[in-house]
Design a protein around this motif. Structure first.
Motif, PDB file in Angstrom:
ATOM      1  N   GLY A  96      61.920  49.283  45.076  1.00  0.00           N
ATOM      2  CA  GLY A  96      61.567  49.174  43.305  1.00  0.00           C
ATOM      3  C   GLY A  96      60.613  50.190  42.938  1.00  0.00           C
ATOM      4  N   GLN A  97      61.060  50.638  42.706  1.00  0.00           N
ATOM      5  CA  GLN A  97      60.206  52.102  42.304  1.00  0.00           C
ATOM      6  C   GLN A  97      58.731  52.767  42.868  1.00  0.00           C
ATOM      7  N   ALA A 242      53.818  45.522  43.000  1.00  0.00           N
ATOM      8  CA  ALA A 242      55.135  46.158  43.120  1.00  0.00           C
ATOM      9  C   ALA A 242      55.824  44.854  43.262  1.00  0.00           C
ATOM     10  N   VAL A 243      57.067  45.095  43.072  1.00  0.00           N
ATOM     11  CA  VAL A 243      58.642  44.336  42.942  1.00  0.00           C
ATOM     12  C   VAL A 243      58.340  43.751  44.239  1.00  0.00           C
ATOM     13  N   VAL A 244      58.141  44.970  45.423  1.00  0.00           N
ATOM     14  CA  VAL A 244      58.672  44.760  46.542  1.00  0.00           C
ATOM     15  C   VAL A 244      57.508  43.036  47.300  1.00  0.00           C
ATOM     16  N   GLU A 245      56.255  43.237  46.902  1.00  0.00           N
ATOM     17  CA  GLU A 245      54.940  42.522  47.225  1.00  0.00           C
ATOM     18  C   GLU A 245      55.728  41.236  46.848  1.00  0.00           C
ATOM     19  N   PHE A 246      55.693  41.408  45.310  1.00  0.00           N
ATOM     20  CA  PHE A 246      55.918  40.197  44.821  1.00  0.00           C
ATOM     21  C   PHE A 246      56.999  39.033  45.671  1.00  0.00           C
ATOM     22  N   ALA A 311      52.723  54.339  35.569  1.00  0.00           N
ATOM     23  CA  ALA A 311      53.925  54.711  34.045  1.00  0.00           C
ATOM     24  C   ALA A 311      54.819  55.934  34.889  1.00  0.00           C
ATOM     25  N   ARG A 312      54.371  56.745  35.859  1.00  0.00           N
ATOM     26  CA  ARG A 312      55.010  57.890  36.029  1.00  0.00           C
ATOM     27  C   ARG A 312      56.376  57.349  37.175  1.00  0.00           C
ATOM     28  N   ARG A 313      56.066  56.340  37.347  1.00  0.00           N
ATOM     29  CA  ARG A 313      57.372  55.507  38.147  1.00  0.00           C
ATOM     30  C   ARG A 313      57.708  54.370  37.433  1.00  0.00           C
ATOM     31  N   GLY A 314      57.843  54.448  36.102  1.00  0.00           N
ATOM     32  CA  GLY A 314      58.654  53.393  35.236  1.00  0.00           C
ATOM     33  C   GLY A 314      57.770  52.268  35.136  1.00  0.00           C
ATOM     34  N   MET A 315      56.389  52.209  35.457  1.00  0.00           N
ATOM     35  CA  MET A 315      56.251  50.706  35.257  1.00  0.00           C
ATOM     36  C   MET A 315      55.136  50.423  34.052  1.00  0.00           C
ATOM     37  N   VAL A 316      55.026  49.309  34.032  1.00  0.00           N
ATOM     38  CA  VAL A 316      53.532  48.783  33.156  1.00  0.00           C
ATOM     39  C   VAL A 316      52.992  47.954  32.512  1.00  0.00           C
TER      40      VAL A 316
END
Length: 494
Positions: A96-97, A242-246, A311-316
């Motif tokens: 998930g980046q 995190a996507v993984v956590e979700f 933001a460093r990893r394309g998430m917001v």
């Protein structure tokens, strides 16, 4: 500029160009021009023009703007300064980046190097106008006294957990559970919080901290909430980060993180959700079978928003405007390096506008209020994050003559979008000056930086021992440019 040193003295900062003052009748910040800011010991007693009462000392405020001290609700000063040069642009492609699962466990500092790292972070925070910090670190000896010596107002949130995550292959996450270690961490955390609440400085508070939603069991959360309520303090956990956590929470429980927190009885006004990004309707999550946003809104829980690290990893987050307009309390934190609150405030605005395609969803007022009154509300401190009689004398003086503040048609915008921390010249916490002419008075920054450098050097030397693939630091986080001993011989010029 100097301040009166007596803890009972009355100090007047006279004829300030501007004061960002609190209008209690309208429950908002307002500009007061040509105003005085007067404080006695550690408490503001007057904000406005023409103070005529007795004072023990007067400071010329002409050419300055006074702003309330920023209230930072989420920070990791123990570990993050040492990640500089390593995690700015790397995450796990197949996880998930995020940088949590491969990078966090590999790069984290040794406990004995926590002191210098924390001091470097505190110096950055103070220079960017932060007067209150929420420090999410592991409990350690001397932590509370170290924070107090920096002069900042601090809330310790000793993180505790029953499990740790790890990856053996870079594309799956596993968890190692240790209930006994969790019990010990819980006990140490409560002892640290009690020590903080009794600290003689009067500047140290506490917050319960079950570390992450996916590393703590249901009973652990409930007991932590019980202890928080017993002490009259909030509780914070990392969730929806995190996507993984979700999807891990959905796999375990058939519920989203928000649904699970509600189901076990901890989603409510006592809870601060660190990050709160990945709700079921987030575009990077495909889970239309829920209503996380409405559950969060109706619960009274708050969110600690830290834009830079994501933001460093394309998430917001989607988005500060949506959350705050719905009545969700949002505060701002500096989850990563540099610990620069003004930069975080600016990025809050830009990221929300770009993500939503709507410039109204990340306004200056959204971000500035989250960094002041929002944070104060989260910490249950109505005497912080605003300048009015009866509040604590926690504030910064901004140099209006700084070139990046000019033209100064709208001074808060000039500070946030142009000048940043460069124009913050003087900072006061609890009525004492901690930054003078841009220099931190309470920390030996050079010595702390030297200790941080050495701590990072030691940790990087053993990276391959902790990385699942045996990579060294450059293998895990390749440098921007490769190194050469020399360039090819140049051609002679005719």
């Amino acid at each position: 500029m100097s301040s009166t040193t007596s803890r009972t003295a009355t100090t007047r900062i006279a004829n300030l160009d501007h004061v960002v003052a609190w209008d209690d009748s309208e429950q908002r910040h307002v500009y007061l021009d040509g105003a005085d800011l007067v404080f006695k010991a550690n408490e503001v007693v007057h904000v406005g023009p023409g103070y005529a009462g007795p004072v023990d000392g007067t400071i010329d405020g002409k050419g300055f703007m006074a702003i309330p001290g920023f209230v930072n609700v989420h920070s990791h000063p123990f570990s993050e300064p040492a990640n500089k040069g390593l995690t700015e642009e790397y995450g796990s492609d197949k996880l998930g980046q995020s940088s949590l699962y491969e990078y966090l466990t590999v790069y984290g500092l040794n406990p004995e190097d926590a002191g210098p790292s924390t001091q470097v972070a505190m110096s950055e925070l103070l220079k960017s106008g932060v007067t209150t910090i929420t420090d999410l670190s592991m409990a350690r000896d001397g932590w509370v006294d170290q924070l107090a010596k920096t002069g900042i107002r601090a809330v310790v949130c000793p993180m505790m957990r029953q499990g740790v995550w790890f990856t053996k292959n870079g594309h799956t996450v596993d968890y190692a559970w240790d209930e006994k270690a969790g019990e010990k961490a819980f006990e140490n955390s409560m002892k640290t919080i009690d020590e903080a609440l009794k600290h003689p400085s009067g500047r140290i508070g506490g917050m319960a901290g079950p570390a992450q939603i996916d590393t703590c069991r249901e009973g652990f959360f409930r007991e932590a909430l019980q202890e928080a309520r017993k002490r009259g303090i909030p509780m914070q956990t990392h969730a929806c980060q995190a996507v993984v956590e979700f999807y891990e929470m959905v796999r375990r429980h058939g519920k989203t993180p928000i649904e699970w927190l509600e189901d076990i009885g901890v989603l409510g006004p006592d809870l601060v959700i660190g990050h709160g990004i990945f709700l079921n309707d987030h575009p990077q999550i495909h889970h239309p079978h829920g209503n996380d946003f409405e559950r969060l809104r109706d619960s009274g829980a708050a969110v600690a928003h830290c834009p830079t690290v994501f933001a460093r990893r394309g998430m917001v987050m989607n988005s500060i405007g949506r959350y705050m307009n719905a009545g969700i309390t949002v505060g701002i934190g500096t989850d990563t390096f540099p610990h620069n609150m003004v930069d975080e405030i600016r990025l809050v605005c830009y990221a929300a506008r770009v993500f939503t395609g709507n410039y109204k969803m990340g306004t200056t007022r959204h971000a500035f209020e989250a960094a002041t009154i929002g944070g104060a509300k989260i910490l249950r401190r109505p005497d912080l994050g605003r300048l009015a009689p009866g509040t604590k004398a926690d504030f910064s003086l901004v140099d209006m003559s700084h070139p990046y503040m000019q033209p100064s048609h709208e001074p808060v915008r000039s500070l946030i979008y142009s000048a940043s921390e460069r124009a913050i010249r003087h900072v006061y916490v609890d009525g004492r000056q901690v930054v003078k002419d841009g220099k931190v008075l309470t920390i030996d920054v050079e010595a702390a930086t030297a200790g941080l450098i050495e701590g990072q050097r030691k940790r990087l030397a053993t990276v391959s021992q902790r990385d699942w693939a045996g990579r060294d630091a450059d293998g895990l986080s390749p440098p921007v440019y490769g190194k050469k001993d020399r360039l090819p011989q140049s051609r002679p010029v005719n």
